[in-house]
Design a protein around this motif. Structure first.
Motif, mmCIF file in Angstrom:
data_model
loop_
_atom_site.group_PDB
_atom_site.id
_atom_site.type_symbol
_atom_site.label_atom_id
_atom_site.label_comp_id
_atom_site.label_asym_id
_atom_site.label_seq_id
_atom_site.Cartn_x
_atom_site.Cartn_y
_atom_site.Cartn_z
ATOM 1 N N LEU A 121 0.833 -1.214 0.000
ATOM 2 C CA LEU A 121 0.000 0.000 0.000
ATOM 3 C C LEU A 121 0.867 1.264 0.000
ATOM 4 O O LEU A 121 0.635 2.198 -0.772
ATOM 5 N N ARG A 122 1.871 1.291 0.867
ATOM 6 C CA ARG A 122 2.717 2.488 1.000
ATOM 7 C C ARG A 122 3.506 2.790 -0.273
ATOM 8 O O ARG A 122 3.812 3.939 -0.562
ATOM 9 N N ASN A 123 3.851 1.733 -1.023
ATOM 10 C CA ASN A 123 4.631 1.920 -2.248
ATOM 11 C C ASN A 123 3.764 2.202 -3.467
ATOM 12 O O ASN A 123 4.285 2.341 -4.580
ATOM 13 N N SER A 124 2.449 2.255 -3.254
ATOM 14 C CA SER A 124 1.536 2.552 -4.370
ATOM 15 C C SER A 124 1.468 4.054 -4.605
ATOM 16 O O SER A 124 1.352 4.831 -3.648
ATOM 17 N N PRO A 125 1.519 4.510 -5.878
ATOM 18 C CA PRO A 125 1.442 5.960 -6.161
ATOM 19 C C PRO A 125 0.090 6.523 -5.702
ATOM 20 O O PRO A 125 -0.946 5.890 -5.893
ATOM 21 N N GLY A 126 0.128 7.687 -5.079
ATOM 22 C CA GLY A 126 -1.112 8.318 -4.624
ATOM 23 C C GLY A 126 -1.479 8.006 -3.192
ATOM 24 O O GLY A 126 -2.367 8.646 -2.618
ATOM 25 N N VAL A 127 -0.796 7.015 -2.588
ATOM 26 C CA VAL A 127 -1.072 6.673 -1.185
ATOM 27 C C VAL A 127 -0.148 7.489 -0.295
ATOM 28 O O VAL A 127 1.080 7.368 -0.373
#
Length: 726
Positions: free
Chosen positions: A23-29
């Motif tokens: 989740l943390r490495n997803s763009p926009g999060v």
């Protein structure tokens, strides 16, 4: 946007970390934290950059699922229970099948058809009960990452495939002068112990969600609203500000407000921790979750369901649990580096041997590669933590100390400050009569009369007086109970009264200077005073208090000798707090503390670098227990406190706190020793298996010896763990 979303498929703390990292490495999060305790992720994201559906697909790709559709809490709990049951059943069946494989592989290797029997038992362990490791490993590989599942899948898969080939085609190696050994027991035992570790962890974490469920259960779902003089049943969540609620005897108060009619005593133990109910009259404040005693009253709603003090406690407990993301185990951290290194060493080993020019070079290379993978099997690593935990938890249980999980053990070694709740922790937790000071003319008949009045009284302190006197019950005429003042009645022709001095004097009873002076001294010592009179004169008074446990002072002294700073927090008044702190030699104390005050006090200590252990027994301690670095509950306390706590003292004896801290230190020392030897074994074994000693000494490690060495390392780990029993 910021939202809490349920996560499905997590079976251990490492799963939570994997989901969180994705989740943390997803763009926009912007931020994400995954709470393994209640199987939920709190995500803060930019809607214009990424949608929930896209996040769900990313999580699904790693083997888990974000439940973005609205789902009932009961359904979520049912899913979590089903997942835990399945994991438990898998572990049990894997253990049943692994036992005969281990016995045959270690002791009856030459028995007829032994290899075929082991193959039959091992196959379902890998592909039915342990298939999650292979699925997760494949998903990790697709995402170019590796964890413990990858290591387990590779090592057990290689051992199984090599052993299966040698079972069905033994002549292939025999024709080349090599022994076709099998390693079914390695694959079976490794998977069983890894499954056991995951089951223990999942079982320990399940209780944390129960605590939130019980906190939520303190607020009634239905209540009685008064509208135009009529009683209407309504859902608590539908009630609006200003509505009038009727509370009957024994009911829980559903919302916060102020009384507008009637009076009664209310047990506010869940908020203040104090055992003595509080008198509520007109304009008194009442709070959700507290329990009405004997009387009835009407109150006006001042805070709706989501804004009550109880709701705030629930939200803060939830936030505190979520903020304590489980520490990734050392094994999982190392696996991220260890797995690719082992794969690279194995591949290089085969290539170096293949191009070495020796006889049967490529066959020797393949054998050496298999030996590397077999010796890299994480059997000792898999055993290192679970065996020590099981032994420590068993030893703790023998001592009356219930330890939740490995993380609880690890936290115990760092504690330098202990905070003790007063009521029920240092003290007995319920009002008791310390002394009954009487005048010279107080007779046995007077004692029986007072006992009879108190047996009939509904006052919160009446039971303590009746229990202290424990006399024969007499017949009472003209019994009266005056709420907030006392009781009176005619017994054997005399008028007896029991209650506060102001009321008794207002009834025409003359004061007794000697008794009054003694009572004032007792008040200064923190006791509650209840007077008794016969006709027109005082005959005595009761000294009532929450008495200090016999072992409390000794336990606090022992904690100080261990270099631990001791603090006391209480919802009680300053005078009482000072007297209790003084009696048990505590220098640091705070009085009149609400649940949120206790939590803030802990945060202040933590900001100064302190590692804080909180010891409590009530609902009012639940937030503080969640915030603390280590939470300890007294066994006689509420279920909620015990569900949140990482250690529970069954005997509710403070002397068990120093014992539990010593046990955690010894346990973690054993776990670190186990991990050290397990890693050293791999560090030494893998190069030898690859053929490092062959050029100098002509020594090439036989896969069977590698298997035996691996078994020996496992035995050493188990033996080391069993030392905790002493």
């Amino acid at each position: 946007m910021k939202k809490e979303i349920p996560v499905e498929g997590m079976s251990c703390a490492a799963c939570a970390i994997s989901v969180e990292n994705t989740l943390r490495n997803s763009p926009g999060v912007k931020n994400a934290s995954v709470n393994y305790a209640n199987h939920a992720a709190t995500i803060e994201w930019e809607e214009q950059t990424i949608s929930l559906n896209e996040l769900q697909k990313k999580i699904q790709a790693t083997g888990y699922d974000l439940l973005i559709e609205e789902i009932e809490q009961a359904e979520l709990e049912e899913k979590a229970k089903d997942a835990f049951k399945k994991l438990k059943l898998k572990t049990i069946f894997a253990g049943i099948l692994a036992l005969p494989v281990f016995v045959i592989g270690m002791f009856w290797m030459d028995m007829p058809y032994g290899n075929y029997i082991m193959w039959v038992f091992t196959t379902p362990i890998l592909f039915v009960f342990g298939n999650q490791f292979f699925k997760n490993a494949w998903k990790q590989t697709k995402n170019l990452s590796a964890n413990m599942d990858t290591l387990v899948a590779i090592s057990t898969g290689i051992a199984y495939l090599y052993s299966s080939f040698n079972t069905f085609f033994p002549t292939f190696l025999e024709a080349k002068g090599l022994e076709p050994h099998v390693y079914f027991e390695a694959a079976a035992v490794i998977l069983f112990f890894i499954l056991l570790g995951k089951t223990l962890e999942a079982g320990a974490k399940a209780g944390t969600g129960e605590a939130l469920k019980k906190l939520m259960g303190l607020q009634p779902t239905d209540l009685i609203v008064l509208q135009n003089g009529k009683e209407l049943t309504k859902k608590t969540i539908d009630v609006q500000l200003g509505e009038l609620i009727l509370i009957k005897p024994g009911q829980k108060i559903p919302l916060d407000g102020k009384t507008v009619e009637g009076e009664s005593y209310v047990n506010e133990n869940m908020l203040t921790g104090e055992p003595i109910p509080v008198l509520k009259s007109i304009q008194s404040k009442v709070f959700a979750g507290t329990i009405n005693q004997a009387g009835s009253f009407v109150f006006e709603v001042e805070k709706i369901s989501k804004n009550t003090l109880l709701s705030q406690i629930i939200d803060r407990v939830k936030a505190a649990q979520g903020s304590k993301a489980p520490v990734q185990k050392l094994v999982d951290k190392v696996a991220a580096v260890f797995v690719p290194v082992v794969l690279l060493i194995g591949l290089l080993t085969m290539l170096v041997w293949g191009f070495s020019g020796v006889d049967e070079a490529w066959l020797r290379g393949i054998m050496a590669m298999i030996t590397v993978f077999v010796i890299a099997c994480p059997c000792a690593l898999g055993l290192a933590t679970p065996t020590a935990i099981i032994t420590a938890i068993g030893k703790g249980a023998d001592m009356g100390i219930l330890i939740k999980d490995a993380e609880s053990l690890e936290k115990g070694i760092k504690i330098d400050t202990i905070i003790l709740d007063k009521t029920g922790t240092i003290t007995e937790g319920k009002p008791k009569v310390s002394h009954f000071i009487t005048s010279e003319d107080c007779t046995e008949l007077d004692r029986k009369a007072i006992f009879s009045l108190e047996k009939k009284s509904e006052h919160p302190l009446a039971n303590a007086i009746a229990a202290y006197l424990s006399q024969e019950n007499l017949e009472i005429k003209s019994f009266k109970s005056i709420t907030g003042h006392g009781v009176q009645g005619i017994i054997e022709g005399d008028i007896y009264r029991v209650g506060n001095l102001k009321w008794i004097k207002s009834e025409g009873v003359t004061s007794n200077t000697e008794l009054k002076n003694k009572a004032e001294k007792a008040l200064e010592e923190g006791f509650i005073i209840v007077f008794a009179s016969k006709n027109d004169h005082l005959i005595g008074f009761f000294m009532i208090g929450d008495l200090v446990k016999e072992t409390s002072k000794e336990a606090i002294t022992n904690l100080k000798h261990m270099g631990i700073e001791v603090h006391m927090l209480t919802g009680d008044q300053e005078k009482t707090a000072w007297l209790i702190a003084k009696s048990v030699d505590i220098e640091h104390y705070k009085s009149e503390m609400l649940p949120q005050d206790k939590a803030e006090y802990i945060k202040t200590l933590q900001s100064k670098g302190k590692k804080v252990g909180m010891v409590g027994d009530g609902i009012n301690d639940s937030e503080a227990l969640s915030i603390a670095d280590l939470s300890i509950a007294m066994g006689h306390g509420t279920d909620i406190a015990m569900d949140i706590a990482e250690i529970t003292l069954v005997h509710s004896d403070l002397n068990d706190i120093p014992k539990s801290l010593k046990l955690t230190k010894k346990s973690i020392k054993i776990i670190h020793q186990n991990l050290f030897w397990a890693f050293i074994y791999n560090i030494i074994g893998i190069p030898v298996a690859a053929g490092l000693l062959y050029p100098m000494f002509g020594f090439l490690l036989n896969p069977m010896i590698a298997g035996a060495a691996m078994a020996l390392s496992s035995v050493s780990v188990v033996t080391n763990s069993l030392r905790l029993r002493k």
